[in-house]
Design an enzyme around this catalytic site. Structure first.
Site, PDB file in Angstrom:
ATOM      1  CE1 TYR A 241       7.421  -1.726   4.162  1.00 53.87           C
ATOM      2  CE2 TYR A 241       6.833   0.389   3.167  1.00 53.87           C
ATOM      3  CZ  TYR A 241       7.659  -0.374   3.988  1.00 53.87           C
ATOM      4  OH  TYR A 241       8.696   0.243   4.659  1.00 53.87           O
TER       5      TYR A 241
ATOM      6  CG  ASP B  12      -1.365   2.313   3.950  1.00 47.59           C
ATOM      7  OD1 ASP B  12      -1.262   3.486   3.520  1.00 47.59           O
ATOM      8  OD2 ASP B  12      -0.391   1.607   4.255  1.00 47.59           O
TER       9      ASP B  12
ATOM     10  CE  LYS C  95       4.678   7.136  -0.380  1.00 49.04           C
ATOM     11  NZ  LYS C  95       6.088   6.778  -0.389  1.00 49.04           N
TER      12      LYS C  95
END
Length: 430
Positions: free
Chosen positions: A144, A239, A267
């Site tokens: 994702y 990623d 994050k």
């Protein structure tokens, strides 16, 4: 019987918000029941609107590596807010953040701040296309990279077919430039490259996937991708929105010793505030406007509050490398404890873990890619989730999400987590 405040809020929310939530996994549809509305968080705990407390193992999907509401980060945010919340203009903190990221992440020589992981990955693909002059890119099944159109693609009929849109609103024209491959399969990558010779701009993956449950790269896999991309002039993008600064100071690329051409981050660099970033080699990043022709912009990019929170977090991690040994020990105690309890009850479920991330899969076969992850018994996981919740442990409400641990988890709390697991696993198998 009096309705709980969480139930009341969820019913009310559905009047104004699609599905009653602002991100789909929060709706609890994968585990049954209705979502719990959170009022506050502190340390290792969440507190809901009904006054219940939970030991939680999500940590806002990763960024709360030191636990919730850490005094150092809270103070940094309060101090920054005294000067205003948004300027839409450059600040010193942006420069300090960029310098620190370049220092800590092996692949990053220049970096651009954005506001989310989705923005970071969308922008990285655009820059890779601009840099190479090519249109297509490869992504892995089950990985994702946010909700950008070109990432919401499912596998076609075979490893060398074009992708198909995985959501209404994603056009076939967008999907045609996205190529799909299974994770941990170098031969599939070689076939894609051969079938699309000279047309592939980038290969993007989570080096350690967390969105099909935690899955680890097989020995030699990341090294093999690096070799192929170097040979074919393909921009290799890691990623690391989840793994950056969590698995090591330099992320998964430091842990596994493989350096990509570009890296996307998020994050933790916001310390819990909305933030993202993408960076990489100077010659690639020089293509980003205003230095180069690839356009990307954002009013809130480098927001002073997010930068203050992120700087407090990264400076701490940079000067306290012992945090990673502490996190790895916590992760090992929980993962090995769960494995032992399962074994004692003759349940050979798969537990994958690395550092402060882990997943319990309700399947007896090794989980190394999306197909093996899908062999998990999701109904059984839903029952397990609810039993753990009853015992005061809050898990990710999906079989296919990694769990994220924090330094706030003491040995006493780890013991309570393992006891809750032992009781829950026994109940669902009665």
């Amino acid at each position: 019987m009096q309705i709980s405040e969480s139930k009341r809020l969820f019913a009310h929310a559905k009047t104004f918000i699609p599905g009653g939530v602002n991100s789909p996994v929060r709706a609890f549809r994968a585990v049954g029941g209705e979502p719990i509305f959170i009022k506050k968080a502190d340390g290792a705990y969440l507190f809901d609107e009904d006054g219940n407390s939970y030991i939680e193992l999500i940590n806002s999907w990763g960024p709360m590596i030191l636990g919730h509401n850490h005094p150092m980060i809270r103070e940094a945010v309060i101090q920054a807010m005294e000067n205003g919340t948004s300027f839409g203009a450059p600040t010193a903190r942006e420069v300090e953040m960029a310098e620190l990221i370049v220092k800590m992440v092996p692949s990053v020589e220049k970096v651009r701040m954005v506001n989310s992981g989705t923005e970071a990955t969308m922008s990285a693909i655009r820059v890779a296309r601009g840099f190479t002059g090519r249109d297509k890119f490869i992504k892995m099944e089950g990985h994702y990279h946010g909700h950008g159109d070109s990432f919401l693609i499912s596998a076609g009929s075979g490893a060398i077919t074009m992708g198909n849109p995985d959501s209404p609103g994603v056009t076939v024209g967008t999907a045609k430039d996205t190529l799909l491959a299974p994770y941990n399969d170098l031969e599939a990558i070689e076939r894609l490259v051969e079938a699309n010779k000279g047309e592939i701009a980038a290969l993007i993956l989570e080096p350690v996937p967390g969105n099909m449950g935690l899955t680890l790269p097989l020995p030699g896999y990341l090294e093999g991708l690096r070799e192929i991309c170097t040979r074919e002039g393909i921009v290799l993008i890691f990623d690391e929105v989840m793994t950056g600064f969590r698995l090591a100071k330099g992320g998964a690329q430091e842990l596994f010793g493989v350096t990509p051409d570009m890296t996307t981050l998020g994050k933790i660099i916001g310390g819990g505030m909305p933030v993202g970033a993408y960076g990489g080699k100077k010659e690639i990043m020089q293509f980003v406007s205003p230095a180069g022709p690839v356009y990307q912009a954002g009013t809130l990019s480098g927001n002073p509050i997010a930068m203050a929170a992120g700087l407090a977090m990264l400076r701490y991690l940079d000067t306290h490398p012992e945090v990673y040994a502490q996190l790895a020990l916590i992760g090992r105690k929980i993962a090995e404890g769960i494995t032992k309890i399962n074994h004692d009850q003759n349940l050979n479920y798969t537990v994958n873990f690395v550092g402060s991330m882990y997943s319990l899969f309700f399947t007896q076969q090794p989980v190394i890619d999306f197909e093996s992850a899908k062999t998990s018994d999701t109904v059984l996981f839903g029952r397990y989730f609810q039993e753990m919740l009853k015992r005061g442990v809050y898990l990710a409400p999906s079989q296919f999400e990694s769990l994220f641990l924090s330094t706030a988890l003491t040995d006493e709390l780890i013991g309570r987590i393992l006891l809750a697991h032992e009781e829950s696993i026994r109940v669902i198998h009665q």
